[in-house]
Design a protein around this motif. Structure first.
Motif, PDB file in Angstrom:
ATOM      1  N   GLU A 118      -5.105  25.976   5.094  1.00  0.00           N
ATOM      2  CA  GLU A 118      -4.933  24.521   5.175  1.00  0.00           C
ATOM      3  C   GLU A 118      -3.802  24.051   4.268  1.00  0.00           C
ATOM      4  N   ILE A 119      -3.628  24.698   3.126  1.00  0.00           N
ATOM      5  CA  ILE A 119      -2.500  24.372   2.249  1.00  0.00           C
ATOM      6  C   ILE A 119      -1.182  24.639   2.966  1.00  0.00           C
ATOM      7  N   GLU A 120      -1.119  25.758   3.676  1.00  0.00           N
ATOM      8  CA  GLU A 120       0.092  26.079   4.438  1.00  0.00           C
ATOM      9  C   GLU A 120       0.328  25.063   5.550  1.00  0.00           C
ATOM     10  N   GLU A 121      -0.750  24.608   6.198  1.00  0.00           N
ATOM     11  CA  GLU A 121      -0.607  23.609   7.255  1.00  0.00           C
ATOM     12  C   GLU A 121      -0.059  22.296   6.708  1.00  0.00           C
ATOM     13  N   ILE A 122      -0.528  21.888   5.525  1.00  0.00           N
ATOM     14  CA  ILE A 122      -0.014  20.661   4.908  1.00  0.00           C
ATOM     15  C   ILE A 122       1.465  20.807   4.588  1.00  0.00           C
ATOM     16  N   GLN A 123       1.855  21.980   4.085  1.00  0.00           N
ATOM     17  CA  GLN A 123       3.266  22.219   3.766  1.00  0.00           C
ATOM     18  C   GLN A 123       4.124  22.229   5.021  1.00  0.00           C
ATOM     19  N   GLU A 124       3.616  22.841   6.083  1.00  0.00           N
ATOM     20  CA  GLU A 124       4.369  22.870   7.342  1.00  0.00           C
ATOM     21  C   GLU A 124       4.494  21.462   7.931  1.00  0.00           C
ATOM     22  N   GLU A 149       7.774  16.664   9.118  1.00  0.00           N
ATOM     23  CA  GLU A 149       8.030  15.236   8.958  1.00  0.00           C
ATOM     24  C   GLU A 149       9.409  14.987   8.355  1.00  0.00           C
ATOM     25  N   LYS A 150       9.797  15.811   7.370  1.00  0.00           N
ATOM     26  CA  LYS A 150      11.123  15.651   6.762  1.00  0.00           C
ATOM     27  C   LYS A 150      12.224  15.975   7.761  1.00  0.00           C
ATOM     28  N   ALA A 151      11.977  16.963   8.611  1.00  0.00           N
ATOM     29  CA  ALA A 151      12.968  17.309   9.638  1.00  0.00           C
ATOM     30  C   ALA A 151      13.106  16.191  10.665  1.00  0.00           C
ATOM     31  N   ALA A 152      11.985  15.557  10.981  1.00  0.00           N
ATOM     32  CA  ALA A 152      12.015  14.471  11.967  1.00  0.00           C
ATOM     33  C   ALA A 152      12.687  13.236  11.412  1.00  0.00           C
ATOM     34  N   GLY A 153      12.640  13.072  10.109  1.00  0.00           N
ATOM     35  CA  GLY A 153      13.212  11.871   9.521  1.00  0.00           C
ATOM     36  C   GLY A 153      12.184  10.753   9.481  1.00  0.00           C
ATOM     37  N   PRO A 172     -12.402  14.155  -6.019  1.00  0.00           N
ATOM     38  CA  PRO A 172     -11.033  14.662  -6.141  1.00  0.00           C
ATOM     39  C   PRO A 172     -10.000  13.728  -5.530  1.00  0.00           C
ATOM     40  N   GLU A 173      -8.772  13.872  -6.003  1.00  0.00           N
ATOM     41  CA  GLU A 173      -7.630  13.155  -5.438  1.00  0.00           C
ATOM     42  C   GLU A 173      -7.278  13.762  -4.088  1.00  0.00           C
ATOM     43  N   SER A 174      -6.513  13.025  -3.299  1.00  0.00           N
ATOM     44  CA  SER A 174      -6.062  13.520  -2.009  1.00  0.00           C
ATOM     45  C   SER A 174      -5.267  14.816  -2.178  1.00  0.00           C
ATOM     46  N   PRO A 175      -5.694  15.916  -1.536  1.00  0.00           N
ATOM     47  CA  PRO A 175      -4.966  17.180  -1.664  1.00  0.00           C
ATOM     48  C   PRO A 175      -3.508  17.058  -1.214  1.00  0.00           C
ATOM     49  N   ARG A 176      -3.255  16.269  -0.183  1.00  0.00           N
ATOM     50  CA  ARG A 176      -1.887  16.099   0.302  1.00  0.00           C
ATOM     51  C   ARG A 176      -1.007  15.449  -0.773  1.00  0.00           C
ATOM     52  N   TYR A 177      -1.527  14.439  -1.454  1.00  0.00           N
ATOM     53  CA  TYR A 177      -0.764  13.788  -2.526  1.00  0.00           C
ATOM     54  C   TYR A 177      -0.477  14.768  -3.657  1.00  0.00           C
ATOM     55  N   LEU A 178      -1.500  15.545  -4.043  1.00  0.00           N
ATOM     56  CA  LEU A 178      -1.316  16.508  -5.126  1.00  0.00           C
ATOM     57  C   LEU A 178      -0.275  17.565  -4.782  1.00  0.00           C
ATOM     58  N   LEU A 179      -0.273  18.000  -3.521  1.00  0.00           N
ATOM     59  CA  LEU A 179       0.619  19.082  -3.114  1.00  0.00           C
ATOM     60  C   LEU A 179       2.035  18.575  -2.847  1.00  0.00           C
ATOM     61  N   ILE A 180       2.155  17.479  -2.111  1.00  0.00           N
ATOM     62  CA  ILE A 180       3.469  17.001  -1.671  1.00  0.00           C
ATOM     63  C   ILE A 180       4.145  16.137  -2.722  1.00  0.00           C
ATOM     64  N   VAL A 212       0.814  -1.213   0.000  1.00  0.00           N
ATOM     65  CA  VAL A 212       0.000   0.000   0.000  1.00  0.00           C
ATOM     66  C   VAL A 212       0.849   1.267   0.000  1.00  0.00           C
ATOM     67  N   GLY A 213       1.948   1.291   0.774  1.00  0.00           N
ATOM     68  CA  GLY A 213       2.782   2.494   0.850  1.00  0.00           C
ATOM     69  C   GLY A 213       3.347   2.919  -0.494  1.00  0.00           C
ATOM     70  N   PRO A 214       4.076   2.018  -1.190  1.00  0.00           N
ATOM     71  CA  PRO A 214       4.604   2.381  -2.513  1.00  0.00           C
ATOM     72  C   PRO A 214       3.526   2.759  -3.514  1.00  0.00           C
ATOM     73  N   LEU A 215       2.384   2.076  -3.478  1.00  0.00           N
ATOM     74  CA  LEU A 215       1.330   2.387  -4.439  1.00  0.00           C
ATOM     75  C   LEU A 215       0.726   3.769  -4.195  1.00  0.00           C
ATOM     76  N   VAL A 216       0.497   4.119  -2.926  1.00  0.00           N
ATOM     77  CA  VAL A 216      -0.055   5.434  -2.607  1.00  0.00           C
ATOM     78  C   VAL A 216       0.918   6.533  -3.025  1.00  0.00           C
ATOM     79  N   ASN A 217       2.211   6.324  -2.795  1.00  0.00           N
ATOM     80  CA  ASN A 217       3.205   7.317  -3.207  1.00  0.00           C
ATOM     81  C   ASN A 217       3.266   7.462  -4.721  1.00  0.00           C
TER      82      ASN A 217
END
Length: 519
Positions: free
Chosen positions: A254-260, A265-269, A222-230, A108-113
């Protein structure tokens, strides 16, 4: 005024969001529940000449699908299968579904990405429609191998589609659709509908209908907004998707919140599964999820659904009445799942887990005693003097078990993952929990028929022991998380893991190199 408007927006359930959730759950969670119960319905037991109800009804009664397996084998080889081979083939047919779920949970993880959530849902309809055709045509093709392969494929669909990130009131939708799927399979499995010699392939093939409906309807959402943005870096399309889901135009915040959140998450690793097991600060959280997920399945819940008809028959319920008792049990399951929505916040997670596993333990013990008494009375006493009240005790035990499991063991373990793991380790925790869930389910489906043959009336003692051990673990280890913040929950586990107390946002970073934890 602006604050009140924000609260209204945050709590608003728009028609698009509600329909998208329902369609996703109907094509995924419903599939899980339907395929768990559908395999039980065709296993009708024929008339039995022996007075030893338990032994004969489980070991030598003619069942529709088993008869198909045996007749197909005879047409090919010229002789019938041995009892062991037939039981093994039936066990494989049952257990291929959870094994496919295990494989799907890894994909599921690779497919969602790669495809996004919507794309993954659409793609995985292949793993439902193709198996539906295979199972529906298996009798005409005289191939029981088609059923085994189809069960594996449809299990892959269920493993991949299980939604994990729904929150609030929507969080109960997947579990509710699982129970509805079970009930629908039990209703379609009535002998007057599809559980007969002509209809059982159709009963198995019905699993393709939800997938076909999802394939037709989901493209309009619609597609997942997080997937479209990230993932796709398409901010404008992500905004349009959010506008449709939320029902208002101002989605910049909300777009800014998703980006933050993505930056955090990237900072946390990324915490891999291997890293998850090696982090001392997460030791008891990981152990708790393994115990709860394993206890959820190894406590016998799917044995109840896979073999409900045989359980009732072994207890002495009349053959013509079994199908209605089984369907009634499914209705109770749906009702208790709805009730669980309201009591989980009122009574707390830990209390419901303790209550649920305790009820399951008591039900398994009493059910074992009732089955043993039924065997003894049938073999010693004349038929007219046999304990006629025992079947009612068995039915009460099974319903009590379903009620107990629906209150705590079924819905709460997955909920706890979101509460005791932070965002950086949560995906790995879900993968571990999902793997334990499916492998435990696979184990029960594969070996339970042999346990029935070997232990007879004492089959459910094993499940009673597992329920008892899980209850003891919860009482000694698992804390209450109701109305607690992440800070409070992490402080509890900090003491249990015997690590120095750190700020919760850095709890999982303390085992990373300094460069990875700078923010």
């Amino acid at each position: 005024m602006e604050q009140q408007d924000s609260v209204k927006r945050d709590g608003r359930l728009t028609p698009v969001l509600a329909l998208a959730t329902l369609i996703a759950a109907f094509g995924s969670s419903f599939q899980y529940g339907y395929n768990v119960a559908a395999i039980n319905s065709p296993a009708e037991v024929g008339h039995c000449a022996s007075s030893n109800a338990f032994g004969v009804l489980f070991c030598s009664a003619l069942q529709l699908m088993k008869a198909f397996y045996n007749e197909t084998y005879y047409d090919r080889i010229g002789e019938y299968m041995s009892e062991f081979s037939l039981t093994l083939l039936w066990s494989v047919s049952v257990s291929m579904f959870p094994f496919g779920g295990f494989l799907g949970s890894l994909m599921v993880g690779p497919l969602v990405n790669k495809l996004g959530r919507k794309g993954t849902l659409l793609f995985n309809n292949i793993f439902s429609i193709v198996p539906a055709v295979l199972m529906g045509c298996s009798k005409v093709a005289e191939s029981f191998e088609m059923i085994v392969v189809a069960r594996l494929l449809v299990g892959t669909c269920a493993g991949e589609l299980a939604p994990k990130n729904l929150r609030g009131a929507l969080g109960v939708v997947p579990q509710l659709f699982i129970t509805i799927g079970i009930l629908v399979a039990q209703i379609f499995g009535l002998r007057s509908i599809l559980a007969n010699k002509q209809g059982w392939p159709v009963l198995l093939g019905v699993t393709g209908i939800p997938a076909a409906l999802q394939l037709l309807l989901l493209p309009f959402f619609p597609e997942s907004p997080r997937y479209l943005l990230i993932q796709r870096k398409d901010e404008e399309t992500a905004k349009n998707a959010l506008r449709r889901l939320r029902g208002w135009d101002d989605v910049d915040t909300e777009i800014e919140e998703i980006q933050e959140e993505d930056k955090a998450e990237k900072a946390a690793g990324f915490v891999s599964v291997r890293k998850l097991f090696s982090m001392r600060s997460l030791r008891w959280q990981v152990v708790s999820i393994i115990v709860l997920m394993g206890g959820q399945q190894l406590s016998g819940v799917n044995a109840i659904y896979y073999y409900a008809d045989q359980i009732y028959l072994s207890a002495g319920v009349k053959e013509q009445d079994v199908q209605y008792v089984t369907a009634g049990t499914g209705a109770v399951n749906v009702l208790m799942t709805v009730c669980a929505v309201f009591v989980v916040e009122l009574l707390g997670r830990r209390f419901l887990l303790l209550l649920g596993f305790s009820i399951c333990f008591a039900a398994c013990c009493v059910l074992t005693a009732a089955l043993a008494l039924q065997v003894w009375s049938s073999s010693v006493l004349p038929a007219q003097d046999a304990a006629s009240w025992v079947p009612y005790i068995s039915i009460t035990c099974v319903i009590s078990y379903v009620v107990g499991h629906a209150l705590g063991p079924s819905p709460i373990p997955a909920l706890l993952i979101t509460e005791i793991f932070l965002q950086s380790s949560r995906p790995a925790a879900f993968m571990v929990g999902g793997s334990v869930h499916w492998l435990s389910n696979f184990t029960v489906g594969l070996i339970f028929p042999f346990i029935q043959v070997g232990l007879g009336a004492y089959s459910f003692i094993i499940f009673a022991v597992i329920c008892l051990l899980t209850t003891i673990y919860i009482f000694l280890v698992v804390p209450e998380t109701k109305s607690k913040t992440f800070i409070e929950i992490n402080r509890i586990f900090t003491k249990m893991n015997k690590v120095s107390e750190v700020h919760p946002e850095k709890m999982e970073l303390k085992d990373f190199p300094p460069s990875a934890s700078r923010q």
